[in-house]
Design a protein around this motif. Structure first.
Motif, PDB file in Angstrom:
ATOM      1  N   MET A  42     -50.025 -26.383  29.862  1.00  0.00           N
ATOM      2  CA  MET A  42     -51.306 -25.761  29.717  1.00  0.00           C
ATOM      3  C   MET A  42     -52.076 -25.908  31.017  1.00  0.00           C
ATOM      4  N   SER A  43     -52.785 -24.882  31.347  1.00  0.00           N
ATOM      5  CA  SER A  43     -53.558 -24.885  32.577  1.00  0.00           C
ATOM      6  C   SER A  43     -54.960 -25.404  32.324  1.00  0.00           C
ATOM      7  N   GLU A  44     -55.503 -26.062  33.330  1.00  0.00           N
ATOM      8  CA  GLU A  44     -56.893 -26.481  33.263  1.00  0.00           C
ATOM      9  C   GLU A  44     -57.668 -25.651  34.262  1.00  0.00           C
ATOM     10  N   TYR A  45     -58.834 -25.208  33.866  1.00  0.00           N
ATOM     11  CA  TYR A  45     -59.672 -24.385  34.715  1.00  0.00           C
ATOM     12  C   TYR A  45     -60.969 -25.119  34.992  1.00  0.00           C
ATOM     13  N   ASN A  46     -61.486 -24.950  36.195  1.00  0.00           N
ATOM     14  CA  ASN A  46     -62.808 -25.442  36.531  1.00  0.00           C
ATOM     15  C   ASN A  46     -63.745 -24.257  36.513  1.00  0.00           C
ATOM     16  N   LEU A  47     -64.504 -24.128  35.471  1.00  0.00           N
ATOM     17  CA  LEU A  47     -65.459 -23.032  35.343  1.00  0.00           C
ATOM     18  C   LEU A  47     -66.858 -23.583  35.561  1.00  0.00           C
ATOM     19  N   THR A  48     -67.610 -22.875  36.371  1.00  0.00           N
ATOM     20  CA  THR A  48     -68.990 -23.301  36.555  1.00  0.00           C
ATOM     21  C   THR A  48     -69.886 -22.705  35.485  1.00  0.00           C
ATOM     22  N   THR A  49     -69.521 -21.514  34.999  1.00  0.00           N
ATOM     23  CA  THR A  49     -70.278 -20.906  33.899  1.00  0.00           C
ATOM     24  C   THR A  49     -69.313 -20.156  33.002  1.00  0.00           C
ATOM     25  N   PHE A  50     -69.738 -19.922  31.788  1.00  0.00           N
ATOM     26  CA  PHE A  50     -68.921 -19.140  30.870  1.00  0.00           C
ATOM     27  C   PHE A  50     -68.885 -17.675  31.264  1.00  0.00           C
ATOM     28  N   ALA A  51     -69.798 -17.248  32.106  1.00  0.00           N
ATOM     29  CA  ALA A  51     -69.831 -15.850  32.548  1.00  0.00           C
ATOM     30  C   ALA A  51     -68.573 -15.477  33.328  1.00  0.00           C
ATOM     31  N   HIS A  52     -67.906 -16.449  33.902  1.00  0.00           N
ATOM     32  CA  HIS A  52     -66.691 -16.197  34.684  1.00  0.00           C
ATOM     33  C   HIS A  52     -65.422 -16.219  33.844  1.00  0.00           C
ATOM     34  N   LEU A  53     -65.581 -16.442  32.573  1.00  0.00           N
ATOM     35  CA  LEU A  53     -64.437 -16.572  31.671  1.00  0.00           C
ATOM     36  C   LEU A  53     -64.048 -15.217  31.097  1.00  0.00           C
ATOM     37  N   ASP A  54     -62.776 -14.848  31.273  1.00  0.00           N
ATOM     38  CA  ASP A  54     -62.271 -13.631  30.639  1.00  0.00           C
ATOM     39  C   ASP A  54     -62.124 -13.898  29.148  1.00  0.00           C
ATOM     40  N   THR A  55     -62.537 -12.941  28.333  1.00  0.00           N
ATOM     41  CA  THR A  55     -62.440 -13.106  26.897  1.00  0.00           C
ATOM     42  C   THR A  55     -61.528 -12.043  26.311  1.00  0.00           C
ATOM     43  N   PRO A  56     -60.902 -12.276  25.185  1.00  0.00           N
ATOM     44  CA  PRO A  56     -61.036 -13.515  24.406  1.00  0.00           C
ATOM     45  C   PRO A  56     -60.306 -14.671  25.085  1.00  0.00           C
ATOM     46  N   ALA A  57     -60.776 -15.850  24.843  1.00  0.00           N
ATOM     47  CA  ALA A  57     -60.179 -17.044  25.441  1.00  0.00           C
ATOM     48  C   ALA A  57     -60.324 -18.219  24.483  1.00  0.00           C
ATOM     49  N   ALA A  58     -59.344 -19.085  24.502  1.00  0.00           N
ATOM     50  CA  ALA A  58     -59.408 -20.323  23.723  1.00  0.00           C
ATOM     51  C   ALA A  58     -59.747 -21.453  24.686  1.00  0.00           C
ATOM     52  N   LEU A  59     -60.789 -22.168  24.390  1.00  0.00           N
ATOM     53  CA  LEU A  59     -61.170 -23.330  25.190  1.00  0.00           C
ATOM     54  C   LEU A  59     -60.780 -24.567  24.404  1.00  0.00           C
ATOM     55  N   ILE A  60     -59.868 -25.342  24.953  1.00  0.00           N
ATOM     56  CA  ILE A  60     -59.297 -26.475  24.228  1.00  0.00           C
ATOM     57  C   ILE A  60     -59.520 -27.756  25.018  1.00  0.00           C
ATOM     58  N   ASP A  61     -60.038 -28.760  24.346  1.00  0.00           N
ATOM     59  CA  ASP A  61     -60.156 -30.088  24.941  1.00  0.00           C
ATOM     60  C   ASP A  61     -58.763 -30.715  24.829  1.00  0.00           C
ATOM     61  N   LEU A  62     -58.032 -30.718  25.924  1.00  0.00           N
ATOM     62  CA  LEU A  62     -56.636 -31.161  25.893  1.00  0.00           C
ATOM     63  C   LEU A  62     -56.488 -32.624  25.489  1.00  0.00           C
ATOM     64  N   ARG A  63     -57.419 -33.467  25.918  1.00  0.00           N
ATOM     65  CA  ARG A  63     -57.335 -34.886  25.507  1.00  0.00           C
ATOM     66  C   ARG A  63     -57.518 -35.022  24.006  1.00  0.00           C
ATOM     67  N   GLN A  64     -58.476 -34.285  23.440  1.00  0.00           N
ATOM     68  CA  GLN A  64     -58.708 -34.352  21.997  1.00  0.00           C
ATOM     69  C   GLN A  64     -57.537 -33.757  21.233  1.00  0.00           C
ATOM     70  N   MET A  65     -56.998 -32.635  21.748  1.00  0.00           N
ATOM     71  CA  MET A  65     -55.834 -32.017  21.105  1.00  0.00           C
ATOM     72  C   MET A  65     -54.672 -32.999  21.058  1.00  0.00           C
ATOM     73  N   GLN A  66     -54.397 -33.651  22.199  1.00  0.00           N
ATOM     74  CA  GLN A  66     -53.275 -34.593  22.247  1.00  0.00           C
ATOM     75  C   GLN A  66     -53.533 -35.789  21.334  1.00  0.00           C
ATOM     76  N   ALA A  67     -54.773 -36.257  21.280  1.00  0.00           N
ATOM     77  CA  ALA A  67     -55.105 -37.368  20.378  1.00  0.00           C
ATOM     78  C   ALA A  67     -54.873 -36.960  18.925  1.00  0.00           C
ATOM     79  N   ASN A  68     -55.244 -35.743  18.570  1.00  0.00           N
ATOM     80  CA  ASN A  68     -55.021 -35.253  17.205  1.00  0.00           C
ATOM     81  C   ASN A  68     -53.532 -35.143  16.899  1.00  0.00           C
ATOM     82  N   ILE A  69     -52.766 -34.610  17.842  1.00  0.00           N
ATOM     83  CA  ILE A  69     -51.312 -34.494  17.664  1.00  0.00           C
ATOM     84  C   ILE A  69     -50.696 -35.873  17.491  1.00  0.00           C
TER      85      ILE A  69
END
Length: 112
Positions: free
Chosen positions: A1-28
């Motif tokens: 999975m790629s990590e992106y450094n976004l300064t604002t959500f305006a730069h985000l192409d949609t639709p997009a899933a924003l996932i907290d990878l640390r939380q996802m891995q902790a849940n898994i």
């Protein structure tokens, strides 16, 4: 999975899933540990994430294959290298096509 450094959500192409990878891995890890304590060979349903990298993280944590509910899901995950796939569908009394005949990329297997 790629990590992106976004300064604002305006730069985000949609639709997009924003996932907290640390939380996802902790849940898994938490779910897999629970299944291990119960002695269950965990086979997560990919219908929830529909995301190969998430399924790979689950597999790396100890999952024993994946579960799908459509042949389209099975074909997509098989094409991405998953070969331990359980096709779980409810019975309707009608004949369900064999995965091997419905998708030429999936091997037909008869488990009796």
């Amino acid at each position: 999975m790629s990590e992106y450094n976004l300064t604002t959500f305006a730069h985000l192409d949609t639709p997009a899933a924003l996932i907290d990878l640390r939380q996802m891995q902790a849940n898994i890890d938490r779910m897999q540990a629970h299944m291990n304590r119960l002695g269950v060979a965990f086979r997560p349903h990919v219908k929830t994430s529909k995301c190969t990298p998430v399924a790979r993280a689950q597999q790396a944590a100890g999952a024993q294959g994946i579960t799908v509910s459509t042949l389209k899901e099975a074909s997509a995950f098989f094409a991405d290298g998953f070969d331990d796939i359980l096709y779980a569908v409810g019975g309707t009394g009608q004949v369900t096509p064999s995965p091997g005949t419905a998708s030429p990329r999936l091997p037909a297997q008869n488990h009796h």
